[in-house]
Design a protein around this motif. Structure first.
Motif, PDB file in Angstrom:
ATOM      1  N   ARG A  30       0.845  -1.190   0.000  1.00  8.45           N
ATOM      2  CA  ARG A  30       0.000   0.000   0.000  1.00  8.45           C
ATOM      3  C   ARG A  30       0.883   1.243   0.000  1.00  8.45           C
ATOM      4  NH1 ARG A  30      -3.828   1.127   5.059  1.00  8.45           N
ATOM      5  NH2 ARG A  30      -2.503   2.864   5.570  1.00  8.45           N
ATOM      6  N   LEU A  66      -4.820   4.327  -7.420  1.00 13.90           N
ATOM      7  CA  LEU A  66      -4.692   5.482  -6.536  1.00 13.90           C
ATOM      8  C   LEU A  66      -6.051   6.106  -6.266  1.00 13.90           C
ATOM      9  CD1 LEU A  66      -1.776   7.111  -8.493  1.00 13.90           C
ATOM     10  CD2 LEU A  66      -1.583   6.154  -6.210  1.00 13.90           C
ATOM     11  N   ASP A 109       0.722   5.261   1.019  1.00 14.51           N
ATOM     12  CA  ASP A 109       0.062   6.394   1.658  1.00 14.51           C
ATOM     13  C   ASP A 109       0.839   7.624   1.216  1.00 14.51           C
ATOM     14  OD1 ASP A 109      -1.919   5.052   3.430  1.00 14.51           O
ATOM     15  OD2 ASP A 109      -0.110   4.130   4.230  1.00 14.51           O
ATOM     16  N   GLY A 148       5.531   9.974   0.141  1.00 13.42           N
ATOM     17  CA  GLY A 148       4.682   8.934   0.692  1.00 13.42           C
ATOM     18  C   GLY A 148       5.502   7.818   1.304  1.00 13.42           C
ATOM     19  N   THR A 190      -3.049   1.117  -3.869  1.00 18.05           N
ATOM     20  CA  THR A 190      -2.913  -0.318  -3.668  1.00 18.05           C
ATOM     21  C   THR A 190      -2.171  -0.905  -4.860  1.00 18.05           C
ATOM     22  OG1 THR A 190      -5.005  -0.352  -2.474  1.00 18.05           O
ATOM     23  CG2 THR A 190      -4.151  -2.461  -3.240  1.00 18.05           C
ATOM     24  N   ARG A 249      -4.305   7.264  -0.918  1.00 18.99           N
ATOM     25  CA  ARG A 249      -4.020   5.840  -0.729  1.00 18.99           C
ATOM     26  C   ARG A 249      -3.847   5.182  -2.077  1.00 18.99           C
ATOM     27  NH1 ARG A 249      -6.443   4.040   4.475  1.00 18.99           N
ATOM     28  NH2 ARG A 249      -5.071   5.184   5.848  1.00 18.99           N
ATOM     29  N   ASP A 252      -3.701  12.634   2.422  1.00 19.63           N
ATOM     30  CA  ASP A 252      -4.196  11.321   2.842  1.00 19.63           C
ATOM     31  C   ASP A 252      -4.591  10.450   1.657  1.00 19.63           C
ATOM     32  OD1 ASP A 252      -3.837  12.009   5.537  1.00 19.63           O
ATOM     33  OD2 ASP A 252      -5.767  13.038   5.549  1.00 19.63           O
ATOM     34  N   GLY A 306      -7.750   9.519  -3.695  1.00 20.43           N
ATOM     35  CA  GLY A 306      -7.500  10.521  -2.682  1.00 20.43           C
ATOM     36  C   GLY A 306      -8.469  11.670  -2.796  1.00 20.43           C
TER      37      GLY A 306
END
Length: 130
Positions: free
Chosen positions: A15, A109, A17, A34, A68, A66, A64, A111
């Motif tokens: 992941r 992605l 961030d 990140g 994956t 994110r 913030d 956000g």
């Protein structure tokens, strides 16, 4: 007597961030930082750079965020340049979702943030070690 070969490790669940901010006026640019965290406990602080052109105008900031990853065998597989394409629109509170790819590795992605933007942009998304 030879030992049995070591079992190949399966794909990692990793992941990202991140925070990212940038602007666009035909040419789109954004930079951020990140941390990549994987299911095997590995962590890697990274720098993010997104560049591209297209029909795009605006200024935005993602906090913030994110991401994956899929197709990762080693945390260092996440480093490098990804092909990117996106459509975006937002005013004041902005949302963004995008998938970028690099060979067998993909990164989804998402956000939210602040700013205003409108357009379609193509280019690169680069992740490097900090």
């Amino acid at each position: 007597m030879a030992g049995a070969p070591a079992a190949a490790a399966g794909p990692l669940s990793c992941r990202l961030d991140f925070s990212l901010s940038g602007w666009s006026a035909i040419y789109r640019t954004a930079d951020g930082t990140g941390t990549v965290s994987c299911s095997n406990g590995a962590r890697l602080p990274v720098r993010i750079s997104a560049r591209g052109g297209g029909l795009s105008v605006g200024k935005s900031r993602i906090d913030d965020g994110r991401g994956t990853f899929s197709g990762v065998g080693n945390i260092r597989d996440v480093l490098g340049g990804y092909a990117a394409a996106e459509a975006h629109a937002g005013a004041v509170r902005s949302a963004r979702a995008q998938v970028v790819t690099k060979g067998p590795v993909s990164l989804a992605l998402a956000g939210t943030g602040e700013g205003w933007d409108l357009g379609i942009a193509f280019g690169s998304f680069v992740i490097s070690e900090r």
